[in-house]
Design a protein around this motif. Structure first.
Motif, PDB file in Angstrom:
ATOM      1  N   VAL A 129      18.145  29.953  -7.175  1.00  0.00           N
ATOM      2  CA  VAL A 129      19.580  29.803  -7.414  1.00  0.00           C
ATOM      3  C   VAL A 129      20.140  28.841  -6.369  1.00  0.00           C
ATOM      4  O   VAL A 129      19.899  29.009  -5.172  1.00  0.00           O
ATOM      5  N   ILE A 130      20.901  27.835  -6.817  1.00  0.00           N
ATOM      6  CA  ILE A 130      21.389  26.794  -5.916  1.00  0.00           C
ATOM      7  C   ILE A 130      22.898  26.646  -6.059  1.00  0.00           C
ATOM      8  O   ILE A 130      23.421  26.571  -7.176  1.00  0.00           O
ATOM      9  N   GLY A 150      17.603  32.134  -2.998  1.00  0.00           N
ATOM     10  CA  GLY A 150      18.922  31.522  -3.017  1.00  0.00           C
ATOM     11  C   GLY A 150      19.005  30.362  -2.043  1.00  0.00           C
ATOM     12  O   GLY A 150      18.606  30.495  -0.876  1.00  0.00           O
ATOM     13  N   ILE A 151      19.517  29.233  -2.503  1.00  0.00           N
ATOM     14  CA  ILE A 151      19.699  28.049  -1.663  1.00  0.00           C
ATOM     15  C   ILE A 151      21.171  27.653  -1.715  1.00  0.00           C
ATOM     16  O   ILE A 151      21.728  27.428  -2.790  1.00  0.00           O
ATOM     17  N   GLY A 152      21.802  27.572  -0.556  1.00  0.00           N
ATOM     18  CA  GLY A 152      23.223  27.229  -0.536  1.00  0.00           C
ATOM     19  C   GLY A 152      23.555  26.239   0.562  1.00  0.00           C
ATOM     20  O   GLY A 152      23.071  26.363   1.689  1.00  0.00           O
ATOM     21  N   HIS A 153      24.384  25.265   0.214  1.00  0.00           N
ATOM     22  CA  HIS A 153      24.852  24.287   1.199  1.00  0.00           C
ATOM     23  C   HIS A 153      26.275  24.636   1.613  1.00  0.00           C
ATOM     24  O   HIS A 153      27.105  24.999   0.775  1.00  0.00           O
ATOM     25  N   SER A 154      26.571  24.555   2.907  1.00  0.00           N
ATOM     26  CA  SER A 154      27.932  24.762   3.402  1.00  0.00           C
ATOM     27  C   SER A 154      28.422  26.158   3.000  1.00  0.00           C
ATOM     28  O   SER A 154      27.788  27.155   3.317  1.00  0.00           O
ATOM     29  N   LEU A 155      29.538  26.248   2.282  1.00  0.00           N
ATOM     30  CA  LEU A 155      30.031  27.547   1.828  1.00  0.00           C
ATOM     31  C   LEU A 155      29.077  28.187   0.829  1.00  0.00           C
ATOM     32  O   LEU A 155      29.102  29.407   0.629  1.00  0.00           O
ATOM     33  N   GLY A 156      28.236  27.386   0.200  1.00  0.00           N
ATOM     34  CA  GLY A 156      27.252  27.927  -0.729  1.00  0.00           C
ATOM     35  C   GLY A 156      26.270  28.862  -0.050  1.00  0.00           C
ATOM     36  O   GLY A 156      25.761  29.803  -0.661  1.00  0.00           O
ATOM     37  N   VAL A 186      23.052  19.806  -7.433  1.00  0.00           N
ATOM     38  CA  VAL A 186      22.401  21.112  -7.519  1.00  0.00           C
ATOM     39  C   VAL A 186      21.460  21.177  -8.719  1.00  0.00           C
ATOM     40  O   VAL A 186      20.377  21.776  -8.656  1.00  0.00           O
ATOM     41  N   SER A 187      21.850  20.541  -9.824  1.00  0.00           N
ATOM     42  CA  SER A 187      20.996  20.513 -11.011  1.00  0.00           C
ATOM     43  C   SER A 187      19.812  19.576 -10.816  1.00  0.00           C
ATOM     44  O   SER A 187      18.696  19.855 -11.274  1.00  0.00           O
ATOM     45  N   LYS A 188      20.046  18.466 -10.136  1.00  0.00           N
ATOM     46  CA  LYS A 188      18.951  17.540  -9.864  1.00  0.00           C
ATOM     47  C   LYS A 188      17.917  18.180  -8.944  1.00  0.00           C
ATOM     48  O   LYS A 188      16.705  17.998  -9.123  1.00  0.00           O
ATOM     49  N   SER A 190      17.947  30.309   1.817  1.00  0.00           N
ATOM     50  CA  SER A 190      17.871  29.084   2.617  1.00  0.00           C
ATOM     51  C   SER A 190      19.278  28.517   2.751  1.00  0.00           C
ATOM     52  O   SER A 190      19.892  28.130   1.754  1.00  0.00           O
ATOM     53  N   GLY A 191      19.792  28.504   3.966  1.00  0.00           N
ATOM     54  CA  GLY A 191      21.115  27.950   4.220  1.00  0.00           C
ATOM     55  C   GLY A 191      21.002  26.501   4.674  1.00  0.00           C
ATOM     56  O   GLY A 191      20.376  26.220   5.697  1.00  0.00           O
TER      57      GLY A 191
END
Length: 229
Positions: free
Chosen positions: A68-69, A177-183, A86-88, A202-203
């Protein structure tokens, strides 16, 4: 601040969109589901239930792993999430790993004005810094950042509801789960507000402002609201 739930943005504002992906190589398949369709998954009691939606993706039942991204602040191509980074990234993961399904999340985290950060912190670079952004954005400029940071709780619960529906049909699936910034905080809030513990998180450069233990920071309430659904 423990009453941050009062500052969250409505789902009709953030309009979350998800791209379900499965298959590898040239056999990849994707389905983008926008908020208007996701909204129909609310039951009459206002609870999130995505069982019917997930049943449309039988490949998720056989997948050994789900990634999940989510993006973070000032991002979110909700109208073309299938073309967002995120889809790429999800496609790249499926190309290099077998029997993996993906969910790419886009949510509207762009702020309402193009105001410059110097208007918050002043012209001196010494006044800038992540430690002041949360406190500053809670005041006059709260719609720039604070409301988006506060909304990560309800987005986490939203994602948890989808993942729970998937795990009902595939109890052994490994969820990363992979999230960037607030993600990154959204991924943590899948457990905090959705009650589902991911197997791995993974943050990617997790957002610091409002999550640093400073004055005005967002904190989980000891009692009371810990869910929206």
């Amino acid at each position: 601040m423990e009453n941050f739930h009062e500052e969250t943005l409505d789902f009709d504002v953030i309009t979350p969109t998800v791209v379900f992906g499965y298959g590898t190589g040239y056999q990849q398949n994707e389905k983008m589901v926008k908020w208007n369709e996701l909204k129909n998954s609310f039951t009459q009691k206002g609870k999130l239930n995505f069982n019917d939606l997930v049943s449309n993706f039988p490949s998720f039942k056989q997948a050994r792993k789900l990634v999940v991204i989510s993006h973070g602040w000032s991002d979110g191509k909700v109208d073309s999430c299938d073309d967002a980074w995120v889809s790429k990234m999800a496609r790249t993961i499926r190309e290099n790993d077998l029997n993996v399904a993906t969910i790419a999340l886009c949510w509207n985290s762009k702020f309402w004005t193009q105001i410059k950060l110097t208007e918050i912190f002043g012209k001196s670079s010494k006044q800038s810094g992540v430690g002041k952004l949360c406190l500053a954005s809670f005041g006059q400029f709260r719609k720039i950042y604070f409301t988006h940071a506060a909304t990560t709780g309800k987005v986490g619960e939203f994602l948890a509801s989808i993942l729970k529906s998937i795990k009902q049909n595939n109890k052994r699936i490994f969820i990363h789960g992979i999230g960037h910034s607030l993600g990154a905080h959204i991924m943590g809030n899948i457990f905090n507000f959705g009650g589902l513990k991911l197997d791995r998180i993974s943050g990617l450069d997790p957002a610091g402002p409002c999550f640093e233990g400073k004055l005005g920071d967002i904190r989980l309430p000891e009692k009371g609201l810990t869910k929206w659904g």
